[in-house]
Design a protein around this motif. Structure first.
Motif, PDB file in Angstrom:
ATOM      1  N   TRP A  83       0.785  -1.243   0.000  1.00 27.69           N
ATOM      2  CA  TRP A  83       0.000   0.000   0.000  1.00 27.69           C
ATOM      3  C   TRP A  83       0.816   1.291   0.000  1.00 27.69           C
ATOM      4  CZ3 TRP A  83       1.005   3.246   3.988  1.00 27.69           C
ATOM      5  CH2 TRP A  83       1.444   2.707   5.199  1.00 27.69           C
ATOM      6  N   ALA A  84       2.075   1.236   0.391  1.00 26.58           N
ATOM      7  CA  ALA A  84       2.867   2.471   0.458  1.00 26.58           C
ATOM      8  C   ALA A  84       3.481   2.788  -0.904  1.00 26.58           C
ATOM      9  CB  ALA A  84       3.962   2.340   1.506  1.00 26.58           C
ATOM     10  N   ASP A  85       3.754   4.078  -1.150  1.00 24.63           N
ATOM     11  CA  ASP A  85       4.449   4.433  -2.382  1.00 24.63           C
ATOM     12  C   ASP A  85       5.922   4.065  -2.266  1.00 24.63           C
ATOM     13  OD1 ASP A  85       6.142   6.880  -1.531  1.00 24.63           O
ATOM     14  OD2 ASP A  85       4.138   7.420  -0.843  1.00 24.63           O
ATOM     15  N   THR A  86       6.610   4.014  -3.394  1.00 26.15           N
ATOM     16  CA  THR A  86       7.994   3.522  -3.437  1.00 26.15           C
ATOM     17  C   THR A  86       8.924   4.320  -2.538  1.00 26.15           C
ATOM     18  OG1 THR A  86       7.688   2.758  -5.705  1.00 26.15           O
ATOM     19  CG2 THR A  86       9.949   3.022  -4.950  1.00 26.15           C
ATOM     20  N   THR A  87       8.800   5.633  -2.562  1.00 26.50           N
ATOM     21  CA  THR A  87       9.704   6.475  -1.772  1.00 26.50           C
ATOM     22  C   THR A  87       9.525   6.240  -0.283  1.00 26.50           C
ATOM     23  OG1 THR A  87       9.706   8.177  -3.487  1.00 26.50           O
ATOM     24  CG2 THR A  87      10.385   8.840  -1.273  1.00 26.50           C
ATOM     25  N   LYS A  88       8.282   6.292   0.170  1.00 23.97           N
ATOM     26  CA  LYS A  88       8.009   6.079   1.596  1.00 23.97           C
ATOM     27  C   LYS A  88       8.452   4.687   2.029  1.00 23.97           C
ATOM     28  CE  LYS A  88       4.102   7.556   3.154  1.00 23.97           C
ATOM     29  NZ  LYS A  88       2.643   7.666   3.407  1.00 23.97           N
ATOM     30  N   PHE A  89       8.120   3.689   1.208  1.00 23.17           N
ATOM     31  CA  PHE A  89       8.494   2.311   1.524  1.00 23.17           C
ATOM     32  C   PHE A  89      10.014   2.157   1.601  1.00 23.17           C
ATOM     33  CE2 PHE A  89       9.597  -1.989  -0.048  1.00 23.17           C
ATOM     34  CZ  PHE A  89       9.090  -2.714   1.008  1.00 23.17           C
ATOM     35  N   GLY A  90      10.727   2.775   0.662  1.00 25.38           N
ATOM     36  CA  GLY A  90      12.180   2.666   0.640  1.00 25.38           C
ATOM     37  C   GLY A  90      12.829   3.253   1.878  1.00 25.38           C
ATOM     38  N   TRP A  91      12.335   4.399   2.321  1.00 27.55           N
ATOM     39  CA  TRP A  91      12.923   5.022   3.513  1.00 27.55           C
ATOM     40  C   TRP A  91      12.621   4.226   4.774  1.00 27.55           C
ATOM     41  CZ3 TRP A  91      16.817   8.035   3.159  1.00 27.55           C
ATOM     42  CH2 TRP A  91      16.960   8.886   2.065  1.00 27.55           C
ATOM     43  N   VAL A  92      11.424   3.654   4.863  1.00 24.08           N
ATOM     44  CA  VAL A  92      11.098   2.809   6.027  1.00 24.08           C
ATOM     45  C   VAL A  92      11.993   1.574   6.033  1.00 24.08           C
ATOM     46  CG1 VAL A  92       9.326   1.343   7.071  1.00 24.08           C
ATOM     47  CG2 VAL A  92       8.729   3.628   6.246  1.00 24.08           C
ATOM     48  N   LEU A  93      12.181   0.976   4.860  1.00 22.46           N
ATOM     49  CA  LEU A  93      13.028  -0.215   4.777  1.00 22.46           C
ATOM     50  C   LEU A  93      14.464   0.105   5.196  1.00 22.46           C
ATOM     51  CD1 LEU A  93      12.842  -2.943   2.126  1.00 22.46           C
ATOM     52  CD2 LEU A  93      15.082  -2.057   2.749  1.00 22.46           C
ATOM     53  N   ILE A  94      14.990   1.246   4.747  1.00 23.29           N
ATOM     54  CA  ILE A  94      16.343   1.637   5.144  1.00 23.29           C
ATOM     55  C   ILE A  94      16.420   1.851   6.650  1.00 23.29           C
ATOM     56  CG2 ILE A  94      18.083   3.465   4.964  1.00 23.29           C
ATOM     57  CD1 ILE A  94      17.980   1.607   2.553  1.00 23.29           C
TER      58      ILE A  94
END
Length: 251
Positions: A183-194
């Motif tokens: 459900w999250a957009d790529t940018t938000k998801f990427g920063w959470v993953l990092i």
């Protein structure tokens, strides 16, 4: 045991310090230490940073793969171990392939997520089977191989606790990331993953250190084999000397 045979408080403290130092060194070797963490984080961090700025999948992917390869080259130039850097390259390469084929930048992270889930399951399943994965990883580094399974029950228990910790921590991480993947957009998801790269890892390593620092010392099976070989050679040499002496007496 008499009072003279009992270890003094200072000796016990020294033994504990030595055990902790050995454990820290083994964990550092197994998981790569600070440098290994940096090599794990930097490619993904570069990918999400570039993608956040220009939304260009190809540039972001190529930059991430290039920096991962550069880290390997640096390791090779310094004649250092490259296993952690190489694992990072393979992870980034798979991510790049997934993202390029699907055209979805979010899929850059999918192989790593699936790997994390697989490792979580492996830690839990191997522990339930009586062969905790963390023991299989650290046993050769401690020079104990699988001796802890049958000869060192206290150490086996510590490995089981550590494997449970790794499995549950990684499962918790997956419980956060997989819903966000959908459900999250790529940018938000990427920063959470990092953001979730290092803290769970450090927690798992710290718990492993706590469990093993309190466990019995590892059995050095390599030293035992060397001692057996020396004893066998000494017995063989003694037999030759005895045979030579007997031959001289008969002559």
């Amino acid at each position: 045991m008499t009072s003279l045979d009992k270890p003094t408080d200072r000796e016990a403290t020294d033994q504990d310090a030595e055990s902790r130092a050995v454990t820290e060194a083994a964990l550092f070797e197994a998981f790569g230490g600070v440098r290994g963490m940096v090599e794990t984080v930097v490619p993904g961090l570069l990918f999400v940073t570039i993608f956040t700025i220009n939304k260009n999948l190809h540039v972001s992917a190529i930059a991430a793969l290039a920096v991962a390869l550069l880290l390997v080259v640096v390791r090779l130039a310094m004649k250092d171990t490259v296993k952690h850097a190489f694992s990072g390259v393979f992870g980034v390469a798979f991510g790049v392939v997934f993202a390029m084929i699907t055209g979805n930048a979010k899929n850059f992270y999918l192989p790593g997520m699936l790997y994390t889930l697989g490792m979580a399951v492996a830690y839990i399943v191997t522990t339930l089977c009586g062969v905790p994965l963390i023991g299989l990883i650290l046993g050769p580094i401690f020079k104990e191989n699988l001796s802890w399974r049958t000869r060192n029950p206290g150490r086996k228990k510590a490995y089981a606790k550590a494997s449970w910790a790794w499995g549950l921590i990684l499962l918790a991480k997956c419980a956060v990331l997989f819903p966000m993947y959908w459900w999250a957009d790529t940018t938000k998801f990427g920063w959470v993953l990092i953001a979730l790269k290092i803290p769970p890892f450090l927690l798992a390593v710290w718990l492993t250190w706590v469990f093993l620092a309190k466990a019995p010392a590892p059995i050095d099976v390599f030293a035992e084999m060397e001692a057996e070989e020396r004893a066998a050679q000494e017995a063989k040499d003694a037999g030759r000397e005895a045979g030579g002496a007997r031959h001289r007496r008969e002559a």
